[in-house]
Design an enzyme around this catalytic site. Sequence first.
Site, PDB file in Angstrom:
ATOM      1  N   HIS A 185       0.777  -1.127   0.172  1.00 59.26           N
ATOM      2  CA  HIS A 185       0.082   0.121   0.035  1.00 59.26           C
ATOM      3  C   HIS A 185       1.000   1.471   0.042  1.00 59.26           C
ATOM      4  O   HIS A 185       0.561   2.141  -0.634  1.00 59.26           O
ATOM      5  CB  HIS A 185      -0.832   0.146   1.345  1.00 59.26           C
ATOM      6  CG  HIS A 185      -1.869  -0.983   1.366  1.00 59.26           C
ATOM      7  ND1 HIS A 185      -1.766  -2.087   2.312  1.00 59.26           N
ATOM      8  CD2 HIS A 185      -2.954  -1.330   0.682  1.00 59.26           C
ATOM      9  CE1 HIS A 185      -2.675  -2.994   2.196  1.00 59.26           C
ATOM     10  NE2 HIS A 185      -3.456  -2.641   1.189  1.00 59.26           N
ATOM     11  N   GLN A 198      -0.443  -4.188  -8.486  1.00 60.24           N
ATOM     12  CA  GLN A 198      -0.605  -5.267  -9.711  1.00 60.24           C
ATOM     13  C   GLN A 198      -0.784  -6.598  -8.717  1.00 60.24           C
ATOM     14  O   GLN A 198      -1.034  -7.819  -9.470  1.00 60.24           O
ATOM     15  CB  GLN A 198       1.074  -5.420 -10.340  1.00 60.24           C
ATOM     16  CG  GLN A 198       1.146  -6.569 -11.412  1.00 60.24           C
ATOM     17  CD  GLN A 198       0.194  -6.557 -12.270  1.00 60.24           C
ATOM     18  OE1 GLN A 198      -0.479  -5.789 -12.527  1.00 60.24           O
ATOM     19  NE2 GLN A 198      -0.180  -7.780 -12.684  1.00 60.24           N
TER      20      GLN A 198
END
Lengths: 280, 280
Positions: free
Chosen positions: A37, A148
Site C-alpha cells: 500500500h 499489481q
Amino acid sequence: MKRIQTIKEVKNEMCRYRSEGQVIGFVPTMGYLHEGHLSLVRESIKQTDRTAVSVYVNPKQFGPDEDYLQYPRDIDRDADVLEKEGVDVLFTCQDREMYPKGYKTYVEVQDYQDVLCGASRPGHFRGVCTVVLKLFQIIKPDIAFFGQKDAQQAVILKKMVKDLNAEVKISVHPIVREKDGLALSSRNALLRPRQRKAALCLYQSLQIAKQAILKGQTDSLKIIHLMKERINKEKQAQWDYVEIVDKNNLESLSKVIKGETLIALAVYIGQVRLIDNIII
Amino acid sequence: MKRIQTIKEVKNEMCRYRSEGQVIGFVPTMGYLHEGHLSLVRESIKQTDRTAVSVYVNPKQFGPDEDYLQYPRDIDRDADVLEKEGVDVLFTCQDREMYPKGYKTYVEVQDYQDVLCGASRPGHFRGVCTVVLKLFQIIKPDIAFFGQKDAQQAVILKKMVKDLNAEVKISVHPIVREKDGLALSSRNALLRPRQRKAALCLYQSLQIAKQAILKGQTDSLKIIHLMKERINKEKQAQWDYVEIVDKNNLESLSKVIKGETLIALAVYIGQVRLIDNIII
C-alpha cells in the site's frame, strides 16, 4: 493529515483542492496497510499535488462464507503510518453511509468478472466495481493507484473506467514482496508460522513457470502442471486456481505470448486464501 | 450551437465551460424531439448557464424484439429546433464510439428495474442506467433534465445517482400533452389516424382513476379494474400493465396514499407501445 469520516465532508475537501487547480491522487484500500500500500501512497505523493487514501473494508466484495469479519483491521496504526508518509486526507466511512438502507445500485464488468478470482468468488468484482465507482464519484481523483498483486482487479477497473468514459487514470504498480518472495498482503497477518512457510509455494511456483518459459516452454497446460506440482508438495496448501491468461482481457491462453501473458494463482493456506501473479 | 460528434470533443467543450465557472444543464434524449423534450430544454436554459442536449438512440435499452430500428429519427430537424431554442451544444455519437467492440460494463438498480416497464422490457433500465451514467461522465452536468412521462426512468435515475454518490441533480418536469390529453411521445409518430384516436384511452383511464379517487375510492384493485375496463373498450388497444405504486420506490400499493402514489400504465396500440402516468 485530515481524518474525514463523512462523504459530504470529504467531497467538500476535494472540491477545495480542485478549485485550487491541484492534481488529486487517490489510493483506495481496505486498511491494515503494508509496504505494498505504501508504495502506492508514495507514488501518489510523488505524482500529484494532494493524496487521499481511503480505508474501507467493503462488505459488498465479500461472499457470505468469506473472511469479512476476520479481515484484519487497525485504523489507528494505519492513520499514524499515513500521517508520516505525508498523506493529505484519510477517508474512512461507516457502512450505513456507504450503503444506506435500501441500497440498490451495482456496477458489473461482464465476463472479466467471471474468471480467475471471480469464478471462486461470485459477486466479488461487482462489489469492487461498485465501491470503487462510488469512491471515484466522491473523491473525483485525477489518478487512482492500485497494486499489481490484485491483477484481475486492476484489469477490471481499467475496463470499467474506459467503458464508462470516466476521467480518472488507473495507475498500476508492481507487487512488493518479502525478502523470500512472498507477496505482501494484509491477509499474511492471519498465517501461523508453519503456514507462512508453506505460503512461499505461490511465489516459487511462479518462479518455476518463469524458468520453464525461459527454457522455451510455451504450452500453458504443461506450465500449469509444473506449478500445481510445486503447490501440491505443501500439505497446508490447496490451490484454488492456477491460470495463464491474456493480460489485457483475461481470456485463457493455450500458449504463452511474450509481453501479453498473465500467470495468476490463488492458493488456500489453511483457511487463508492468498493470490499472486507475474506478467511474462 | 455547436454540433459535436465525438466524446473527446464534447468533453473538452464541457471542460471549458466548467473552467469558466458556468453551471451546465443537460437534456439527454433519443431525438425526434417534441414539445415534451423542448420543455426540458427551456427549463435547462432558464436554470443554467450552458445547455447541452444529446440525441442518441441507445441500442442497449431496446430488447431484441423491440422497435429499435423503427424508432423515429430526424437529426437535422432536431438540430434546427435546438438551435432556435438557444442550446449551446448538440451531442450525437456513433454506436461504435459509445459501445466500442468488447464493451462490457453495465449499471443496474436492482428491484426498481424489475417492475412496471422493467417487467415487460427485461434489460431496458440496465441499458438506460448504463448510457445515462456514461453521458454523465462525459458531460458532467450540474443538473440533468428528465420528463415525468418516463416516471420509472426518473425514479431509477434518481436512485442510481444517490446510490453512486454522483454529483448531478436530477430535475424532473411535468408531462406535456396534446389538447385532447395524449401524452407527447416520439412514438406517437408511428400511430395511424385510427390508432391515434384509440391512444386516448391511456389518458382517459388515468382521468377515470383520478375521478374515482376524488370520490373517495382508495382500493388499488378497484381503481385498476376501472382503468382496464376503459382500455378494453378500444379494439386496437391491449394493456401491458396498469399499476398503482409508491412514487418513490415503485413498490405496489394496495391503497392509494395521497401525495405518494404513482398510477402508471403501458398500452399497446397496434404494435406501438405507449406509456402514461399521474401522481396522486
